[in-house]
Write a protein that holds these residues in place. Structure first.
Motif, PDB file in Angstrom:
ATOM      1  N   PRO A 170      -2.216   3.473  -4.962  1.00 38.34           N
ATOM      2  CA  PRO A 170      -1.158   3.244  -4.315  1.00 38.34           C
ATOM      3  C   PRO A 170       0.060   3.974  -4.678  1.00 38.34           C
ATOM      4  O   PRO A 170       0.381   4.193  -5.873  1.00 38.34           O
ATOM      5  CB  PRO A 170      -0.894   1.930  -4.309  1.00 38.34           C
ATOM      6  N   THR A 171       0.939   4.848  -3.672  1.00 32.68           N
ATOM      7  CA  THR A 171       2.009   5.574  -3.998  1.00 32.68           C
ATOM      8  C   THR A 171       3.136   4.949  -3.044  1.00 32.68           C
ATOM      9  O   THR A 171       3.362   5.429  -1.925  1.00 32.68           O
ATOM     10  CB  THR A 171       1.701   6.885  -3.787  1.00 32.68           C
ATOM     11  N   HIS A 172       4.088   3.876  -3.596  1.00 33.67           N
ATOM     12  CA  HIS A 172       5.058   3.421  -2.763  1.00 33.67           C
ATOM     13  C   HIS A 172       6.080   4.538  -3.035  1.00 33.67           C
ATOM     14  O   HIS A 172       6.651   4.423  -4.050  1.00 33.67           O
ATOM     15  CB  HIS A 172       5.262   1.937  -3.211  1.00 33.67           C
ATOM     16  N   ARG A 251       3.655   0.346 -12.480  1.00 33.80           N
ATOM     17  CA  ARG A 251       3.075   0.726 -11.143  1.00 33.80           C
ATOM     18  C   ARG A 251       1.753   0.088 -11.125  1.00 33.80           C
ATOM     19  O   ARG A 251       1.192   0.189 -12.326  1.00 33.80           O
ATOM     20  CB  ARG A 251       3.119   2.235 -10.786  1.00 33.80           C
TER      21      ARG A 251
END
Length: 514
Positions: A170-172, A251
């Motif tokens: 995931p890359t918010h 993260r």
């Protein structure tokens, strides 16, 4: 007893029958290569047959299981490219990304054209059980398809957005902005807006320009019959990132992302005799000044160099300056220059008070490991962000090259050197970083052998990799909900309108009849 003997024999055979491993570490920068060198060295010592493409070969004749193809010529390419000048802080991030990928593309192409590399690729008798690549560029991942084996990616810092995408991490854009963006902590609205824009723009550029362009390179230099490079990239088994929870934001990671940290930190070695004597005599204290391998002090503008030199000359300390030329014009009396210093061992000397650095991750880790506070002078890449992190951690102060004066530099260095809070805090951070169940090298080697044993790690593959973007971001669900709401409102509107018309009709009819 007989069964135990058989099991012991199998264990012994398994421990000495090494796998065949190919590594491609393409970036001509010693600060990158020192992270990877311990991995290929340790794998060779464990009995694996390791072949490495690298600009910085170890050239250690005792490593009999290691074959290195020297790509040192790539240093000329990166020098001609002038990364230091093209990636300054005031240059738009989009221009820097364009430049870096164009520069890396040129380096990768030249390395693939190298006769020894081509001989390796074209050798039909060559086989490998695993390919390791420096994952700052996708092209070398195609070697895994050429040799029909799993591959793992390794970075000397955090991964770029496409690296996380390839493994389904995931890359918010707000919680975890890309490492090229100088954001940390709580982002303001403008920063949040830009991070969202950048995450969309970067992916568009990467998937619709970089990948198609490099797929042509793959077909030309590695094999015409290979799958599309974008599909090869998604077959990654593991992603090793050289990060830690102290210097980097927390993260969420999928199981196939392995955090390493402090990969290149080694036990202290004795200093050269003349350097040891100079440091021992410097009881007033020592400032170590080095801008790393990608920022050359000798390439600084004359104006900036004069400001730095004047600020250093007014310090009450001896200064060791990594200067890449034979002579430093107008060299101050308190300054000693050298093209190279044994940085880790030098920082461990008790008389070193401050490390003035460009803010590279490896330099930060070395200084923290030695318990030495820092002064940051960031230039490009992840350096501005790293310097912000150091300041926020309380282990450093930072200065800006745009507003730097001799007085500011002098005052900042003296503040960090004389205020005990910085050294106390850096030792606290050192203890936190050292309190781990396994070293980064131990984790890297164990997981690499894990992938070899199981011929990949498909059972750990994130389902996010195979989801179309519209499903991953719930666009179809959100679209249906919005459509349902819009339809309901439309129906209500029609009912209300019909009801209103009926009332008006009845009212009008009633009075007409009367």
């Amino acid at each position: 007893m007989f069964v135990c003997a058989i099991l012991l024999l199998k264990l012994c055979i398994g421990s000495v029958s090494g796998a065949k491993i190919l590594g491609a570490f393409f970036v001509p920068s010693i600060s990158h290569q020192v992270v990877f060198q311990p991995i290929w060295k340790e794998l060779s010592l464990r009995g694996h047959q390791v072949t490495v493409l690298t600009p910085n070969p170890l050239n250690d004749p005792t490593l009999t299981n290691l074959t290195e193809i020297d790509l040192g010529f790539a240093y000329d390419i990166i020098r001609r490219g002038n990364l230091q000048g093209a990636a300054q802080k005031n240059v738009p991030i989009e221009s820097i990304v364009y430049f870096v990928y164009e520069l890396f593309g040129g380096i990768v192409k030249a390395e693939l054209e190298h006769p020894e590399v081509q001989a390796l690729i074209r050798d039909q008798n060559k086989t490998f059980d695993l390919v390791m690549i420096e994952y700052m560029h996708p092209t070398f991942s195609a070697l895994s398809a050429r040799f029909k084996c799993p591959w793992v990616g390794i970075t000397s810092l955090g991964a770029l957005l496409p690296g996380h995408d390839s493994i389904g991490n995931p890359t918010h854009p707000i919680l975890n902005p890309d490492i090229l963006l100088p954001f940390t902590g709580n982002l303001g609205f403008n920063d949040r807006l830009f991070s969202v824009y950048y995450s969309i723009w970067f992916r568009y550029y990467y998937y619709y320009h970089v990948i198609p362009d490099q797929d042509k390179v793959v077909k030309k230099y590695i094999g015409e019959d290979l799958p599309y490079l974008g599909d090869i990239e998604k077959n990654i088994s593991l992603l090793f990132v050289n990060v830690n929870p102290i210097l980097h934001p927390i993260r969420p990671n999928v199981p196939t992302v392995i955090e390493l940290g402090k990969m290149h930190i080694r036990p202290k070695k004795p200093l050269p005799k003349d350097l040891q004597q100079s440091l021992d005599k410097a009881t007033e204290g020592v400032v170590y000044f080095s801008l790393g391998s990608n920022v050359r002090s000798a390439n600084l503008s004359l104006e900036l160099r004069e400001k730095i030199m004047k600020g250093l000359s007014e310090l009450p300390y001896k200064v060791l300056w990594k200067w890449e030329e034979d002579q430093l014009p107008n060299q101050p009396k308190n300054v000693i220059t050298s093209k190279w210093f044994p940085q880790q061992d030098l920082l461990a000397h008790s008389n070193v008070k401050v490390f003035v650095t460009q803010g590279g991750l490896q330099s930060m880790e070395e200084s923290i490991s030695a318990g030495v506070p820092l002064v940051g002078i960031p230039f490009f890449g992840d350096q501005p962000l790293n310097c912000v992190k150091m300041v926020n951690l309380g282990i450093a102060q930072s200065v800006d090259t745009e507003t730097l004066t001799p007085e500011i530099l002098k005052k900042t260095i003296i503040e960090v050197a004389e205020n005990s809070k910085y050294r106390k805090r850096v030792k606290e951070i050192r203890d936190l970083l050292s309190d781990v169940p396994a070293t980064g090298l131990e984790k890297a080697v164990w997981w690499i052998e894990y992938v070899i044993r199981h011929k990949g790690a498909s059972h750990l593959r994130s389902p996010a990799i195979d989801l179309p973007l519209y499903q991953y971001f719930l666009l179809d669900v959100i679209g249906l909900i919005l459509l349902s709401i819009a339809t309901s409102l439309f129906i209500l509107y029609k009912i209300f309108k019909l009801f209103s018309n009926d009332k008006n009709y009845s009212f009008t009819t009633k009075y007409k009849i009367q």
